[in-house]
Design a protein around this motif. Structure first.
Motif, short mmCIF file in Angstrom:
data_model
loop_
_atom_site.label_atom_id
_atom_site.label_comp_id
_atom_site.label_asym_id
_atom_site.label_seq_id
_atom_site.Cartn_x
_atom_site.Cartn_y
_atom_site.Cartn_z
N GLU A 141 0.73 -1.21 0.06
CA GLU A 141 0.11 0.06 -0.08
C GLU A 141 0.96 1.04 0.16
N ALA A 274 2.32 3.30 -3.98
CA ALA A 274 2.03 1.96 -4.15
C ALA A 274 2.81 1.21 -5.05
N THR A 343 -2.46 -0.68 -2.75
CA THR A 343 -3.72 0.20 -2.73
C THR A 343 -3.22 1.53 -2.29
#
Length: 423
Positions: A141, A274, A343
């Motif tokens: 992430e 990311a 993400t």
């Protein structure tokens, strides 16, 4: 037989006109006289009732070998049992009435009769496809650090652990940094798989491309030839196994995304974007298809370097067995899905997620196995001195067809009064 060998000059065995179960081995120098009525002063009734020799399925009732001098047989009916087609454990067995090996044989008023042989066993099929690839590893992430590393390589070990040549690997996902995203790496083996996705600078990243499917294996040739004779009887020929399919290529790793810090973005110390997911590894190639086994043969007499003399001898053979069919090759394993890209945390604006890795290809299917040789129907199968052409009659059944392969079939068996085999 043992007593006759010890009795000196006479060396004769007299048999009632009854049925005897189990293999009889008659050495040279011994004479076997059948067709005698043991309840009536041992009178000869061989013209209407003969001594019958038989044995369990797949065994040769009369074997003539060894000793010193000629083996003589009169008024005997030798019957090799037909092979039960419903008996799965008897697949490929031959029915052979008699075998003579390196001995002079004299026969008078005898019948040698072989039953139907068994069909050959079909190649065993694979219950499961080859090993599939797992999904690639996900990216990390955004805002997780100053630099986020792409999803790690995922490997599908299709061979031995020490041999990496046929393994398939998904490409490494691209890294994420505050200023740009890194490109993903190609899938394997050896960087020949799907291309890695491009990393993001001002634009969005791209996903890794899919790995190529593996190549199918080649079909194995079906059986040709006659088979072989030996002291144990006859052996046919199986088809050849198909070749294995090749391992598929792994998908390329997905590109990483650009990070950033500031209002509604990452903190300065953890401004990495990311990262990309790794590619999915390809599926393993399928094993080659198992070949069909040979059909059994129906043979009245197998002669191995024997000298034969016949007087009113009848030779009868049944049906040769069908050759076994070759089995399809094992299906190649499916490729693994690409790992998802990292993400973006909720509430972060202006940043894009990392891109996913490409899927691995499907492993190549194994090639089909070849079909087995069809079984023969023969009066005499011989090696060495040819049998005589007089003093005998021959009846044969049908030869067995060859088993099927991918593009061809095994050779059919031979139907013949006599057939010569190679030494």
């Amino acid at each position: 037989m043992a007593r006759a060998q010890q009795e000196g000059a006479a060396r004769r065995v007299y048999a009632c006109a009854e049925t005897f179960e189990g293999q009889v081995e008659l050495p040279g120098g011994i004479a076997l006289f059948g067709g005698l009525d043991c309840s009536n002063a041992w009178s000869w009734i061989g013209e209407t009732d003969k001594t019958t020799l038989t044995a369990p399925e797949g065994e040769i009732p009369l074997v003539m070998r060894g000793g010193d001098g000629a083996a003589r047989v009169e008024d005997v009916h030798v019957t090799a049992r037909a092979i039960d087609p419903s008996n799965e454990t008897a697949r490929g067995l031959s029915s052979i009435a008699a075998l003579a090996e390196s001995v002079a044989v004299e026969m008078a008023r005898c019948t040698l009769e072989a039953g139907d042989a068994a069909d050959g066993r079909d190649g065993e099929q694979y219950a499961e496809p080859a090993l599939a690839g797992e999904q690639g590893n996900p990216g990390i992430e955004a805002c997780s650090g100053a630099r986020t590393f792409g999803g790690d390589v995922k490997r599908n070990e299709c061979g031995t652990p020490d041999d990496l040549s046929d393994d398939s690997t998904g490409g490494l996902g691209g890294n994420g940094t505050p200023t740009e995203g890194g490109a993903g790496s190609p899938g394997g083996p050896e960087g020949t798989g799907g291309l890695g996705g491009l990393g993001a600078t001002t634009l969005e990243c791209t996903a890794g491309t899919a790995g190529d499917d593996g190549l199918p294996g080649e079909p194995g040739p079906s059986a040709t030839g006659l088979g072989t004779l030996s002291s144990s009887g006859y052996a046919g020929l199986s088809g050849t196994a198909g070749s294995p399919g090749t391992t598929a290529k792994g998908g390329g790793g997905g590109g990483g995304a650009k990070g950033g810090s500031g209002a509604n973005q990452c903190a300065p110390e953890s401004a990495g974007g990311a990262s990309g997911g790794s590619g999915g590894p390809g599926g393993c190639g399928g094993k080659g298809g198992n070949p069909g086994a040979p059909g059994g043969a129906s043979i009245a007499l197998v002669s191995l370097d024997a000298e034969l003399t016949f007087d009113d001898v009848s030779l009868k053979a049944g049906r040769g067995g069908r050759g076994g069919n070759g089995a399809p090759g094992q299906d190649g394993g499916n490729g693994g899905l690409g790992g998802p890209g990292g993400t973006v945390p909720a509430g972060i604006e202006g940043l894009n997620p990392g891109c996913s890795g490409g899927p691995g290809g499907k492993g190549g299917n194994g090639g089909n196995g070849g079909g087995g040789l069809g079984g023969h129907s023969l009066g005499i199968a011989y090696r060495g001195k040819p049998p005589p052409s007089s003093g005998l009659s021959v009846e044969t059944g049908e030869a067995g067809p060859g088993g099927t392969g991918a593009d061809d079939s095994g050779a059919a068996g031979v139907k013949a009064d006599t057939l010569e085999f190679a030494p």
